[in-house]
Design an enzyme around this catalytic site. Structure first.
Site, PDB file in Angstrom:
ATOM      1  N   CYS A 157       0.843  -1.199   0.000  1.00 29.99           N
ATOM      2  CA  CYS A 157       0.000   0.000   0.000  1.00 29.99           C
ATOM      3  C   CYS A 157       0.882   1.253   0.000  1.00 29.99           C
ATOM      4  O   CYS A 157       1.690   1.453   0.896  1.00 29.99           O
ATOM      5  CB  CYS A 157      -0.912  -0.029   1.219  1.00 29.99           C
ATOM      6  SG  CYS A 157      -1.913   1.447   1.432  1.00 29.99           S
ATOM      7  N   PHE A 158       0.698   2.097  -0.990  1.00 27.12           N
ATOM      8  CA  PHE A 158       1.646   3.194  -1.160  1.00 27.12           C
ATOM      9  C   PHE A 158       1.479   4.358  -0.198  1.00 27.12           C
ATOM     10  O   PHE A 158       2.369   5.175  -0.043  1.00 27.12           O
ATOM     11  CB  PHE A 158       1.707   3.690  -2.594  1.00 27.12           C
ATOM     12  CG  PHE A 158       0.417   4.025  -3.298  1.00 27.12           C
ATOM     13  CD1 PHE A 158      -0.720   4.456  -2.639  1.00 27.12           C
ATOM     14  CD2 PHE A 158       0.358   3.921  -4.680  1.00 27.12           C
ATOM     15  CE1 PHE A 158      -1.883   4.772  -3.321  1.00 27.12           C
ATOM     16  CE2 PHE A 158      -0.796   4.239  -5.382  1.00 27.12           C
ATOM     17  CZ  PHE A 158      -1.920   4.668  -4.701  1.00 27.12           C
TER      18      PHE A 158
END
Length: 162
Positions: free
Chosen positions: A14-15
């Site tokens: 998840c960025f």
């Protein structure tokens, strides 16, 4: 005298959390989230979430190499996520959550490959590192609502972050 900044691109699940942590790193001038490593031109978040575009959620950094080295950024990258799980980080599953280093020059490629070899030789993790090391391609900047997501929402616990 103008500074010569460099680029680095990492995928670690998840960025949002990855971007926030890299922004806190001294020497990082800018960080933006987006998609890279796939085949779909100009993908959207919804498309990347289908796990059919080949893209990973990634963070593109601009950094000052006189203040932070690429090796230091690699160390942080390996602290941020579990590089031993293929196509997953915590509850997030799919190739868009893979661990990857997208190098921008030969020295970055060598540094990444050497660090992975050293991590595996030292048994730093219980399982072997499966981080992909590949040339940086086109980076597609994610939609604006994803940029600095934690700053905008205050939701620091909203995605897996080691």
């Amino acid at each position: 005298m103008s500074k010569e900044y460099k680029s680095a691109t990492f995928a670690a699940g998840c960025f949002w959390g990855v971007e926030a942590r890299f922004r806190d790193q001294g020497g990082v001038v800018d960080a933006e989230v987006g998609y890279t490593g796939g085949h779909k031109l100009d993908p959207t978040y919804r498309e990347v979430c289908t796990d059919t575009t080949g893209h990973a959620e990634a963070v593109h950094l601009t950094y000052d190499p006189t203040r932070v080295s690429f090796e230091d950024l690699l160390e942080l990258f390996f602290e941020l996520h579990d590089p031993t799980t293929l196509n997953r980080q915590g509850p997030d599953v799919g190739s868009q959550y893979r661990s990857a280093i997208y190098y921008h020059d030969d020295s970055q490629q060598q540094a990444a490959e050497t660090m992975i070899e050293n991590l595996n030789a030292a048994h730093r993790f219980a399982d072997p590192v499966v981080t992909e090391v590949a040339p940086a391609g086109t980076f597609y900047r994610a939609e604006e609502y994803h940029q600095r997501y934690f700053d905008k929402t205050g939701r620091r616990g909203s995605c897996y972050f080691r």
